[in-house]
Design a protein around this motif. Structure first.
Motif, mmCIF file in Angstrom:
data_model
loop_
_atom_site.group_PDB
_atom_site.id
_atom_site.type_symbol
_atom_site.label_atom_id
_atom_site.label_comp_id
_atom_site.label_asym_id
_atom_site.label_seq_id
_atom_site.Cartn_x
_atom_site.Cartn_y
_atom_site.Cartn_z
ATOM 1 N N CYS A 16 0.826 -1.203 0.000
ATOM 2 C CA CYS A 16 0.000 0.000 0.000
ATOM 3 C C CYS A 16 0.869 1.265 0.000
ATOM 4 N N TYR A 18 0.050 4.234 1.076
ATOM 5 C CA TYR A 18 -0.590 5.301 1.847
ATOM 6 C C TYR A 18 -0.174 5.455 3.302
ATOM 7 N N CYS A 19 0.546 4.524 3.873
ATOM 8 C CA CYS A 19 1.107 4.840 5.199
ATOM 9 C C CYS A 19 2.175 3.831 5.548
ATOM 10 N N ALA A 21 2.413 1.648 7.667
ATOM 11 C CA ALA A 21 2.048 0.323 8.175
ATOM 12 C C ALA A 21 2.517 -0.771 7.229
ATOM 13 N N GLY A 22 2.696 -0.431 5.957
ATOM 14 C CA GLY A 22 3.270 -1.390 5.015
ATOM 15 C C GLY A 22 2.377 -2.576 4.699
ATOM 16 N N CYS A 23 1.083 -2.345 4.563
ATOM 17 C CA CYS A 23 0.165 -3.455 4.290
ATOM 18 C C CYS A 23 0.364 -3.983 2.871
ATOM 19 N N LEU A 49 -6.769 -4.638 5.528
ATOM 20 C CA LEU A 49 -6.482 -3.320 4.936
ATOM 21 C C LEU A 49 -7.436 -2.302 5.535
ATOM 22 N N CYS A 50 -7.063 -1.036 5.448
ATOM 23 C CA CYS A 50 -8.026 0.015 5.801
ATOM 24 C C CYS A 50 -8.655 0.531 4.509
ATOM 25 N N LYS A 52 -8.191 3.134 2.735
ATOM 26 C CA LYS A 52 -7.281 3.647 1.698
ATOM 27 C C LYS A 52 -6.653 2.484 0.930
ATOM 28 N N GLY A 53 -6.354 1.418 1.637
ATOM 29 C CA GLY A 53 -5.806 0.244 0.960
ATOM 30 C C GLY A 53 -6.826 -0.388 0.025
ATOM 31 N N HIS A 189 -2.648 5.366 10.883
ATOM 32 C CA HIS A 189 -2.238 4.003 10.498
ATOM 33 C C HIS A 189 -3.305 3.035 11.004
ATOM 34 N N PRO A 190 -4.438 2.962 10.320
ATOM 35 C CA PRO A 190 -5.533 2.142 10.860
ATOM 36 C C PRO A 190 -5.163 0.692 11.153
ATOM 37 N N ILE A 191 -4.243 0.148 10.376
ATOM 38 C CA ILE A 191 -3.909 -1.265 10.638
ATOM 39 C C ILE A 191 -2.978 -1.380 11.852
HETATM 40 FE FE1 SF4 Z 1 -2.527 1.309 3.523
HETATM 41 FE FE2 SF4 Z 1 -4.310 1.532 5.437
HETATM 42 FE FE3 SF4 Z 1 -2.442 -0.326 5.591
HETATM 43 FE FE4 SF4 Z 1 -1.796 2.208 5.917
HETATM 44 S S1 SF4 Z 1 -3.098 1.015 7.255
HETATM 45 S S2 SF4 Z 1 -0.682 0.727 4.676
HETATM 46 S S3 SF4 Z 1 -3.187 3.234 4.503
HETATM 47 S S4 SF4 Z 1 -4.064 -0.219 4.068
#
Ligand code: SF4
Length: 700
Positions: A16, A18-19, A21-23, A49-50, A52-53, A189-191
């Motif tokens: 991902c 977007y942050c 967290a590296g999902c 994922l959140c 954004k992912g 970082h939702p995850i």
């Molecule tokens: Fe992407 Fe959301 Fe995971 Fe951050 S927490 S890497 S924005 S999916």
């Protein structure tokens, strides 16, 4: 862990953008278009994922974009003139010629560069800093870490030896106490926030220090709803309690730290009773927080922009690491200090030496032996390398106005949206002679460029990102780019070659191998190993090394003496405090559905729908009602630097006396209001605190 990075029919494993967290994400592709994102089984996200992912990819399909995607190289030959589409050959030769002229006329120091902490990857960042150091001939290369976790890097390097998270994202849920300081993980970082919830479910105590009742506060055992701008006072009070109540680990302090006596003397003045009025938290609550933290068998401190975007940020980072040192919460699993990096590859940009003071691998530019090593590898004369620390991006407006910076080569950054005090930044840009923007969208900064070099996006190329816990992860290419665009490192290489320094790379891996040879911290992290393991955390010094989930094993710190450095200092007030004219504190915050300057997420239909107008100003209802302002009323928000339109959003979860805005909205950009009071060490602006007033535009 899913490691297959090949295009598997219609599914590509990527990371991902977007942050930190590296999902890991499976991008599902049909007929050259992305149709869906699924959570892949990455180390940090384990299939989750959140939003954004899940929904942050559809700008890649180029449908109904709010902001035009940059598809052709363009030149604007006169200030104020129109962009003209040109061939790549012309764009490269024109840019190279202008940069050479400026270097010749004003000297190498007059050119500034940025790397990018976004979707471009580590390989490109390595190539960009090499361009600055070997082609332009200076250390003027920086990235958005300067406006986010720059203080964490600077502070932790001094106290512990490494500027990164000491622990792993996976560790968080196993810690028995989480001290969450100035960090709204649910939005940022939702995850990672899910790990906090899991920790709670496993019995961890949660302590939140934040002026807002953020999501984490709802599950916390204690929420210290502190006043804005009082971080150092609270951290000193924490240390005071640990020492005064004999809660600290005396053996650990005696064996593994230095500076205790001076530290003890400084924090002696910060009893909870002495600071409770300033901090706005009852003394007993401050004491209880430290009793909980010290009693836990394992404890972790996590922080975010609520710590780092202040004029005293580096001091606070050092102070927070002192709490971990006092209690021996370092050097083993499930403990540590976690500056959770914001943008997906801001850790990577720093790892790659997109910093004015360090080569890749955190090797000092002022060390002649290190300079000689890089000069030899790059085929240049070490005497031609700049021996001094370069400029930071936050210094550029001032330096441009002083005539010291004349050209700015900006890759994947949007300073005209994301930097503090945009009026000042615009004046700085007006003073520049030449601006090159290499990006994927027509951002506010791109609109001001003299040359636009259009690049491929995340999804259109592969590479390596570093996630927030020092983990290198490979990400795959899902689709072919549609426009006349090039890979970032290819563009830089063409420019370097045109400027007389031949630079030719054939693949990401070739660049990565060059980097590894120069960086003992990463030498063992081969492309193959990262592909096989999925996530390799530096230090990874040898080919058979599995990577390092936590730093400072055996309590050996990477400081000159090998000991952790205890640090405390007096609290300093923010630079601009509210008064009669501007009676409210403005604090900038994140919007969960959007990312950074919003150029990517703002062009994703689902995210636009979910968070269409992040341009609210959040006000406590009691403050608003006292001023006769209704919920949803259109307002002016004004500071000494500017004035923007916004919409009042009643929010009982914020503290009275403060208002909150995101910087992600194009119209009411709150950075028109913020100030550039810089931390003296990291040069990070105080975007979490300035004085404003609000005024209704339309009567309800
Ligand atoms: Fe992407 Fe959301 Fe995971 Fe951050 S927490 S890497 S924005 S999916």
């Amino acid at each position: 862990v899913v490691n297959n990075l090949d295009v598997v029919k219609s599914k590509v494993v990527t990371v991902c953008p977007y942050c930190g967290a590296g999902c890991k994400i499976n991008l599902c592709v049909e007929n050259g278009k992305i149709v869906r994102a699924e959570g892949a089984n990455g180390v940090t996200n384990q299939g989750e994922l959140c939003l954004k992912g899940y929904f942050g990819w559809d700008f890649l399909n180029d449908t109904k974009l709010l902001t035009p995607r940059l598809n052709e190289p363009m030149i604007r030959r006169e200030k104020g003139g129109k962009f003209e589409v040109v061939s790549w050959d012309e764009a490269i030769s024109y840019t190279a010629q202008r940069l050479k002229e400026i270097k010749q006329k004003y000297g190498a120091k007059s050119i500034m560069h940025t790397g990018s902490s976004r979707g471009t990857g580590n390989e490109t960042n390595y190539v960009m800093q090499k361009f600055a150091r070997a082609v332009t001939g200076n250390n003027n290369v920086d990235c958005c870490a300067r406006v986010c976790h720059g203080p964490s890097v600077a502070g932790l390097q001094q106290t512990l030896g490494n500027g990164a998270m000491s622990n792993s994202i996976t560790d968080i849920e196993n810690s028995k106490c989480l001290l969450v300081f100035g960090y709204n993980c649910a939005d940022s970082h939702p995850i990672v926030a899910r790990r906090v919830i899991k920790a709670k479910e496993k019995g961890a105590k949660i302590i939140v220090c934040d002026p807002r009742k953020i999501e984490t506060a709802r599950i916390a055992d204690q929420h210290l709803q502190m006043n804005n701008g009082t971080n150092m006072a609270l951290v000193n009070a924490f240390a005071h309690v640990l020492i005064e109540e004999n809660l600290y680990d005396k053996n650990y302090v005696a064996n593994f730290t230095e500076g205790f006596e001076e530290y003890r003397q400084i924090v002696a003045d910060y009893s909870p009773e002495a600071v409770e009025k300033l901090v706005g938290v009852p003394a007993e609550d401050i004491r209880q927080a430290m009793r909980t933290y010290a009693a836990a068998p394992s404890a972790t401190i996590m922080w975010g922009m609520g710590v780092t975007q202040f004029g005293q940020a580096v001091d606070v980072v050092k102070g927070l690491s002192g709490l971990a040192l006092l209690t021996g919460n370092l050097g083993r699993p499930d403990v540590g200090v976690g500056p959770v990096r914001g943008q997906n590859n801001v850790q990577g940009a720093c790892d790659m030496g997109v910093l004015p003071n360090e080569f890749p691998g955190y090797q000092s530019v002022t060390n002649p032996e290190i300079r000689a090593k890089f000069a030899k590898a790059w085929g240049i004369n070490a005497d031609d390398m700049d021996p001094n620390v370069g400029y930071r991006i936050t210094e550029v407006p001032h330096l441009a106005l002083e005539g010291k910076v004349k050209a700015y080569y900006i890759m994947g950054e949007d300073p005209l949206q994301t930097e503090a005090d945009l009026g000042l930044v615009r004046k700085g840009f007006d003073a520049l002679e030449f601006v090159v923007v290499q990006d994927i969208f027509m951002t506010k900064t791109a609109e001001q460029a003299d040359v636009i070099l259009p690049a491929t996006s995340w999804g259109e190329h592969g590479g390596i990102f570093s996630c927030a816990d020092r983990g290198f992860q490979r990400f795959g290419k899902a689709i072919e780019p549609k426009g006349n665009v090039k890979r970032d490192w290819e563009i830089i290489s063409l420019l370097a070659t045109e400027m007389g320094y031949p630079m030719h790379y054939n693949s990401n891996e070739e660049i990565w191998d060059e980097l590894r040879e120069l960086c003992p911290l990463y030498y063992g992290a081969t492309y193959e190993k990262i592909g096989e393991m999925g996530h390799v955390q530096w230090p990874c010094p040898t080919l058979d090394h599995p990577g390092t989930p936590y730093l400072y094993k055996d309590n050996h710190f990477d400081t000159p003496t090998g000991k952790g450095q205890l640090f405390a200092t007096a609290w300093r007030a923010p630079a601009e405090i509210p008064d009669e004219e501007f009676p409210l504190v403005l604090c900038t915050v994140r919007e969960v559905g959007h990312y950074s300057c919003r150029s990517m997420t703002g062009n994703c239909a689902a995210l636009q729908t979910l968070a269409d107008e992040p341009g609210f100003v959040q006000m406590h209802p009691e403050d608003a009602q006292r001023m006769g302002i209704c919920d949803q009323q259109i307002l002016w928000v004004e500071s000494r630097r500017g004035k923007v339109i916004s919409r009042c959003n009643y929010n009982e979860r914020i503290n009275k006396g403060a208002v909150y805005m995101t910087y992600q909205w194009w119209i009411g950009a709150c950075n028109e209001l913020t100030q550039d009071n810089l931390d003296p060490v990291s040069k990070t602006p105080e975007t979490k605190y300035c004085a404003v007033r609000v005024e209704p535009i339309i009567d309800q």
